[in-house]
Design a protein around this motif. Structure first.
Motif, PDB file in Angstrom:
ATOM      1  N   GLY A 178     -11.259 -46.241  17.643  1.00  0.00           N
ATOM      2  CA  GLY A 178     -10.228 -47.250  17.861  1.00  0.00           C
ATOM      3  C   GLY A 178      -8.839 -46.657  17.946  1.00  0.00           C
ATOM      4  N   GLY A 179      -8.745 -45.324  17.961  1.00  0.00           N
ATOM      5  CA  GLY A 179      -7.443 -44.665  17.994  1.00  0.00           C
ATOM      6  C   GLY A 179      -6.818 -44.630  19.374  1.00  0.00           C
ATOM      7  N   ILE A 180      -5.654 -43.985  19.436  1.00  0.00           N
ATOM      8  CA  ILE A 180      -4.912 -43.867  20.691  1.00  0.00           C
ATOM      9  C   ILE A 180      -5.070 -42.445  21.208  1.00  0.00           C
ATOM     10  CG2 ILE A 180      -2.655 -44.120  21.775  1.00  0.00           C
ATOM     11  CD1 ILE A 180      -1.902 -45.999  19.537  1.00  0.00           C
ATOM     12  N   HIS A 181      -5.323 -42.331  22.524  1.00  0.00           N
ATOM     13  CA  HIS A 181      -5.665 -41.026  23.086  1.00  0.00           C
ATOM     14  C   HIS A 181      -4.887 -40.725  24.360  1.00  0.00           C
ATOM     15  CE1 HIS A 181      -8.996 -40.119  20.345  1.00  0.00           C
ATOM     16  NE2 HIS A 181      -9.182 -41.439  20.329  1.00  0.00           N
ATOM     17  N   VAL A 182      -4.971 -39.457  24.762  1.00  0.00           N
ATOM     18  CA  VAL A 182      -4.310 -39.009  25.989  1.00  0.00           C
ATOM     19  C   VAL A 182      -4.937 -39.691  27.201  1.00  0.00           C
ATOM     20  CG1 VAL A 182      -3.711 -36.773  25.004  1.00  0.00           C
ATOM     21  CG2 VAL A 182      -5.886 -37.035  26.217  1.00  0.00           C
ATOM     22  N   GLU A 183      -4.182 -39.736  28.298  1.00  0.00           N
ATOM     23  CA  GLU A 183      -4.718 -40.304  29.532  1.00  0.00           C
ATOM     24  C   GLU A 183      -5.632 -39.309  30.248  1.00  0.00           C
ATOM     25  OE1 GLU A 183      -1.598 -41.751  31.985  1.00  0.00           O
ATOM     26  OE2 GLU A 183      -0.941 -43.267  30.544  1.00  0.00           O
ATOM     27  N   ARG A 184      -5.282 -38.008  30.163  1.00  0.00           N
ATOM     28  CA  ARG A 184      -6.088 -36.958  30.778  1.00  0.00           C
ATOM     29  C   ARG A 184      -6.209 -35.801  29.790  1.00  0.00           C
ATOM     30  NH1 ARG A 184      -6.459 -38.214  36.149  1.00  0.00           N
ATOM     31  NH2 ARG A 184      -7.524 -36.235  36.556  1.00  0.00           N
ATOM     32  N   THR A 185      -7.301 -35.062  29.861  1.00  0.00           N
ATOM     33  CA  THR A 185      -7.485 -33.959  28.916  1.00  0.00           C
ATOM     34  C   THR A 185      -6.378 -32.912  29.051  1.00  0.00           C
ATOM     35  OG1 THR A 185      -8.938 -32.759  30.459  1.00  0.00           O
ATOM     36  CG2 THR A 185      -9.980 -34.269  28.885  1.00  0.00           C
ATOM     37  N   GLY A 186      -5.827 -32.771  30.256  1.00  0.00           N
ATOM     38  CA  GLY A 186      -4.757 -31.799  30.458  1.00  0.00           C
ATOM     39  C   GLY A 186      -3.507 -32.099  29.663  1.00  0.00           C
ATOM     40  N   ASP A 187      -3.354 -33.365  29.201  1.00  0.00           N
ATOM     41  CA  ASP A 187      -2.187 -33.726  28.394  1.00  0.00           C
ATOM     42  C   ASP A 187      -2.190 -33.012  27.045  1.00  0.00           C
ATOM     43  OD1 ASP A 187      -1.512 -35.425  30.446  1.00  0.00           O
ATOM     44  OD2 ASP A 187      -2.271 -37.225  29.479  1.00  0.00           O
ATOM     45  N   ILE A 188      -3.343 -32.523  26.621  1.00  0.00           N
ATOM     46  CA  ILE A 188      -3.431 -31.780  25.348  1.00  0.00           C
ATOM     47  C   ILE A 188      -2.775 -30.413  25.495  1.00  0.00           C
ATOM     48  CG2 ILE A 188      -5.018 -30.831  23.607  1.00  0.00           C
ATOM     49  CD1 ILE A 188      -7.060 -32.962  24.509  1.00  0.00           C
ATOM     50  N   ALA A 189      -2.776 -29.864  26.701  1.00  0.00           N
ATOM     51  CA  ALA A 189      -2.126 -28.593  27.071  1.00  0.00           C
ATOM     52  C   ALA A 189      -2.905 -27.376  26.594  1.00  0.00           C
ATOM     53  CB  ALA A 189      -0.681 -28.537  26.595  1.00  0.00           C
ATOM     54  N   VAL A 190      -2.978 -27.162  25.298  1.00  0.00           N
ATOM     55  CA  VAL A 190      -3.669 -25.986  24.769  1.00  0.00           C
ATOM     56  C   VAL A 190      -4.117 -26.288  23.349  1.00  0.00           C
ATOM     57  CG1 VAL A 190      -1.556 -24.926  23.855  1.00  0.00           C
ATOM     58  CG2 VAL A 190      -3.512 -23.473  24.428  1.00  0.00           C
ATOM     59  N   PHE A 191      -5.218 -25.667  22.932  1.00  0.00           N
ATOM     60  CA  PHE A 191      -5.802 -25.883  21.609  1.00  0.00           C
ATOM     61  C   PHE A 191      -6.006 -24.542  20.935  1.00  0.00           C
ATOM     62  CE2 PHE A 191      -9.730 -25.853  19.074  1.00  0.00           C
ATOM     63  CZ  PHE A 191      -9.512 -26.897  18.184  1.00  0.00           C
ATOM     64  N   VAL A 192      -5.568 -24.428  19.676  1.00  0.00           N
ATOM     65  CA  VAL A 192      -5.757 -23.174  18.945  1.00  0.00           C
ATOM     66  C   VAL A 192      -6.130 -23.483  17.498  1.00  0.00           C
ATOM     67  CG1 VAL A 192      -3.294 -23.009  18.363  1.00  0.00           C
ATOM     68  CG2 VAL A 192      -4.716 -20.959  18.303  1.00  0.00           C
ATOM     69  N   ILE A 193      -7.139 -22.794  16.995  1.00  0.00           N
ATOM     70  CA  ILE A 193      -7.561 -22.933  15.601  1.00  0.00           C
ATOM     71  C   ILE A 193      -6.677 -22.038  14.732  1.00  0.00           C
ATOM     72  CG2 ILE A 193      -9.430 -22.499  13.956  1.00  0.00           C
ATOM     73  CD1 ILE A 193     -11.404 -23.245  16.178  1.00  0.00           C
ATOM     74  N   THR A 194      -6.057 -22.626  13.720  1.00  0.00           N
ATOM     75  CA  THR A 194      -5.154 -21.865  12.845  1.00  0.00           C
ATOM     76  C   THR A 194      -5.822 -21.423  11.548  1.00  0.00           C
ATOM     77  OG1 THR A 194      -4.307 -23.946  11.908  1.00  0.00           O
ATOM     78  CG2 THR A 194      -3.119 -23.019  13.793  1.00  0.00           C
ATOM     79  N   SER A 195      -6.904 -22.097  11.148  1.00  0.00           N
ATOM     80  CA  SER A 195      -7.631 -21.659   9.955  1.00  0.00           C
ATOM     81  C   SER A 195      -9.023 -22.279   9.943  1.00  0.00           C
ATOM     82  CB  SER A 195      -6.885 -22.039   8.671  1.00  0.00           C
ATOM     83  OG  SER A 195      -6.902 -23.440   8.470  1.00  0.00           O
ATOM     84  N   GLU A 196      -9.945 -21.605   9.244  1.00  0.00           N
ATOM     85  CA  GLU A 196     -11.314 -22.093   9.081  1.00  0.00           C
ATOM     86  C   GLU A 196     -11.811 -21.637   7.728  1.00  0.00           C
ATOM     87  OE1 GLU A 196     -15.607 -22.260   8.939  1.00  0.00           O
ATOM     88  OE2 GLU A 196     -14.415 -20.428   8.844  1.00  0.00           O
ATOM     89  N   GLY A 197     -12.419 -22.529   6.971  1.00  0.00           N
ATOM     90  CA  GLY A 197     -12.909 -22.144   5.656  1.00  0.00           C
ATOM     91  C   GLY A 197     -13.781 -23.219   5.046  1.00  0.00           C
ATOM     92  N   GLY A 198     -14.357 -22.905   3.897  1.00  0.00           N
ATOM     93  CA  GLY A 198     -15.222 -23.843   3.211  1.00  0.00           C
ATOM     94  C   GLY A 198     -14.444 -24.818   2.358  1.00  0.00           C
ATOM     95  N   VAL A 199     -14.938 -26.057   2.287  1.00  0.00           N
ATOM     96  CA  VAL A 199     -14.327 -27.093   1.456  1.00  0.00           C
ATOM     97  C   VAL A 199     -15.205 -27.365   0.240  1.00  0.00           C
ATOM     98  CG1 VAL A 199     -13.570 -29.504   1.383  1.00  0.00           C
ATOM     99  CG2 VAL A 199     -13.217 -28.154   3.449  1.00  0.00           C
ATOM    100  N   SER A 200     -16.493 -27.480   0.485  1.00  0.00           N
ATOM    101  CA  SER A 200     -17.477 -27.682  -0.577  1.00  0.00           C
ATOM    102  C   SER A 200     -18.819 -27.207  -0.043  1.00  0.00           C
ATOM    103  CB  SER A 200     -17.543 -29.168  -0.974  1.00  0.00           C
ATOM    104  OG  SER A 200     -17.887 -29.967   0.133  1.00  0.00           O
ATOM    105  N   ALA A 201     -19.855 -27.336  -0.843  1.00  0.00           N
ATOM    106  CA  ALA A 201     -21.172 -26.865  -0.413  1.00  0.00           C
ATOM    107  C   ALA A 201     -21.594 -27.575   0.866  1.00  0.00           C
ATOM    108  CB  ALA A 201     -22.196 -27.115  -1.520  1.00  0.00           C
ATOM    109  N   GLY A 202     -21.803 -26.795   1.930  1.00  0.00           N
ATOM    110  CA  GLY A 202     -22.272 -27.357   3.180  1.00  0.00           C
ATOM    111  C   GLY A 202     -21.224 -28.038   4.029  1.00  0.00           C
ATOM    112  N   VAL A 203     -19.960 -27.936   3.640  1.00  0.00           N
ATOM    113  CA  VAL A 203     -18.881 -28.562   4.410  1.00  0.00           C
ATOM    114  C   VAL A 203     -17.801 -27.535   4.715  1.00  0.00           C
ATOM    115  CG1 VAL A 203     -17.102 -30.364   4.462  1.00  0.00           C
ATOM    116  CG2 VAL A 203     -19.313 -30.825   3.374  1.00  0.00           C
ATOM    117  N   ARG A 204     -17.446 -27.403   5.996  1.00  0.00           N
ATOM    118  CA  ARG A 204     -16.402 -26.488   6.444  1.00  0.00           C
ATOM    119  C   ARG A 204     -15.191 -27.280   6.918  1.00  0.00           C
ATOM    120  NH1 ARG A 204     -17.481 -21.596   4.703  1.00  0.00           N
ATOM    121  NH2 ARG A 204     -16.064 -20.750   6.298  1.00  0.00           N
ATOM    122  N   ARG A 205     -14.038 -26.622   6.989  1.00  0.00           N
ATOM    123  CA  ARG A 205     -12.807 -27.272   7.456  1.00  0.00           C
ATOM    124  C   ARG A 205     -12.125 -26.395   8.500  1.00  0.00           C
ATOM    125  NH1 ARG A 205      -8.710 -29.623   3.188  1.00  0.00           N
ATOM    126  NH2 ARG A 205     -10.242 -31.314   3.380  1.00  0.00           N
TER     127      ARG A 205
END
Length: 437
Positions: A274-301
């Motif tokens: 139900g959220g609000i989104h871009v009209e085209r995927t190109g509107d996102i421009a670029v995507f970069v992951i800044t961090s990745e790690g564990g939160v709890s057993a079996g769950v990553r962030r």
């Protein structure tokens, strides 16, 4: 907070049903309790107030999918935890019969912006929350003028911030699809946060994730620059068609199904949202992951950024690499090789120093290693002499003789470096002089 209609759909598929009469009776008890509970609890209005507002004025009509500006009639004012008739300067919470402001939901942050009334009153919106299910509560501060219930206002969403939030929200959908494609269909969303400057996505998986493959897929879909398609249907039909339901999202009688990107013979991502989104995927421009790690057993962030924030992050990393290359006096492409060589050199010095200390029993050992015109120095002090000589102090003296400065370590072992390898003998002499006092 899980919606009744979606609960019914899920149970129906399992041959079960909901006791709606008991549900309605329980809701009536809740509402009756809300009316008798009073409206003076704390600085922020309680849910009791908003149930009463909902009963009196109905749900807020949301027009923000198609606009960032609109007009609305003021139907409720809460200040100091109580309902009031007049809006005065200071903190308050406002409800209008209609609004273009998105209320926080499904992990997406509420809109910011400004509301203006006839006569010059200005209200700054710093958050929007859903209360009593579908009442949009505008949280903020009146900075000038005053207004009364029933006043008609112009509502202006911060469109720049809205676009940044939209890009991050759409990116979470592409990220979810990429994770399922790369890691497997066991991946499900366990939580999310979508702000203007970042996104956070929690998911089920039991091991660390390599960011590169995920980033590559998401950015490939962004570059497709295909239109994001919204279809309104029932929750039952959407789920039957294979749409994924998002964690924390609340669904009504009708749901919005968001499809983005092109996969192998089908849309790359299809989810209820139900959220609000871009009209085209190109509107996102670029995507970069800044961090990745564990939160709890079996769950990553995963935390990530898009658009201008992603570019700023990448530029910051580039500056760090350039500064390192300048410090090491090598081309940028040779930084990894140089760092590896320095690491090997350090390990060799530490090994030689440890061996020398074990031969001498008691004393101070100084080594100077030379490579590519530069020098590295390591100094060890046996435990019985650390109260008299500090390896850190002595290595700083040696570094100064080599044309460098600083150095660090422990009282029994320290290292430093300098740019002038021709002064190796002088460095050793400087250490001896410092010991002699």
């Amino acid at each position: 907070g899980f919606p009744l209609d979606l609960t019914q759909d899920i149970l129906r598929a399992r041959g079960m049903s909901v006791d709606t009469d008991a549900f309605d009776a329980a809701m009536d008890v809740q509402r009756e309790g809300s009316r008798s509970a009073g409206f003076t609890s704390g600085d922020a209005a309680t849910d009791d107030i908003w149930f009463a507002v909902r009963d009196k004025s109905g749900a807020t009509k949301f027009g923000g999918y198609a606009a960032t500006e609109g007009q609305g009639k003021l139907v409720a004012i809460a200040a100091g935890g109580a309902l009031v008739d007049t809006l005065q300067p200071g903190a308050a919470e406002l409800v209008f019969d209609a609004t273009p402001f998105y209320a926080e939901s499904g992990g997406q942050a509420g809109d910011h912006g400004e509301i203006s009334f006839d006569g010059g009153a200005r209200f700054i919106v710093r958050d929007v929350q859903k209360r009593a299910g579908d009442v949009h509560v505008h949280v903020g501060e009146l900075v000038s003028g005053s207004a009364k219930l029933g006043a008609v206002a112009k509502l202006h969403v911060d469109a720049v911030r809205r676009k940044a939030v939209m890009a991050n929200h759409s990116a979470t959908h592409l990220l979810h699809a990429a994770l399922r494609n790369v890691l497997g269909e066991h991946v499900t969303q366990k939580g999310s946060l979508v702000e203007a400057d970042r996104l956070r996505f929690d998911f089920s998986h039991g091991a660390p994730v390599t960011a590169e493959a995920i980033e590559d897929q998401v950015n490939a879909v962004i570059r497709q620059n295909t239109a994001a398609e919204i279809k309104v249907t029932t929750p039952e039909k959407a789920i039957e068609a294979g749409a994924l339901a998002l964690f924390g999202e609340k669904y009504g009688d009708e749901v919005r199904v968001l499809s983005m990107g092109q996969g192998e013979g089908k849309a790359y991502s299809v989810e209820l949202c139900g959220g609000i989104h871009v009209e085209r995927t190109g509107d996102i421009a670029v995507f970069v992951i800044t961090s990745e790690g564990g939160v709890s057993a079996g769950v990553r962030r995963i935390e990530a950024a898009t658009g201008a924030e992603a570019l700023a992050y990448l530029k910051g990393r580039a500056r760090i690499a350039e500064d390192l290359a300048e410090s090491l006096k090598v081309p940028l492409k040779d930084v990894p090789r140089k760092v590896s060589a320095l690491t090997d050199e350090r390990r060799s010095l530490e090994k030689d120093l440890a061996e020398a200390k074990a031969k001498i029993g008691s004393g101070v050992v100084a080594f100077v290693g030379v490579a590519d015109g530069k020098a590295g120095v390591a100094i060890g002090v046996t435990a019985d002499l650390t109260s008299k000589f500090s390896a850190v102090d002595l290595v700083k003296v040696a570094a100064a003789a080599l044309g460098g400065q600083g150095g660090g370590g422990r009282p029994d072992m320290a290292q430093a470096g300098g740019p002038d390898a021709s002064k190796a003998d002088e460095a050793i002499a400087a250490v001896k002089a410092a010991m002699a006092g």
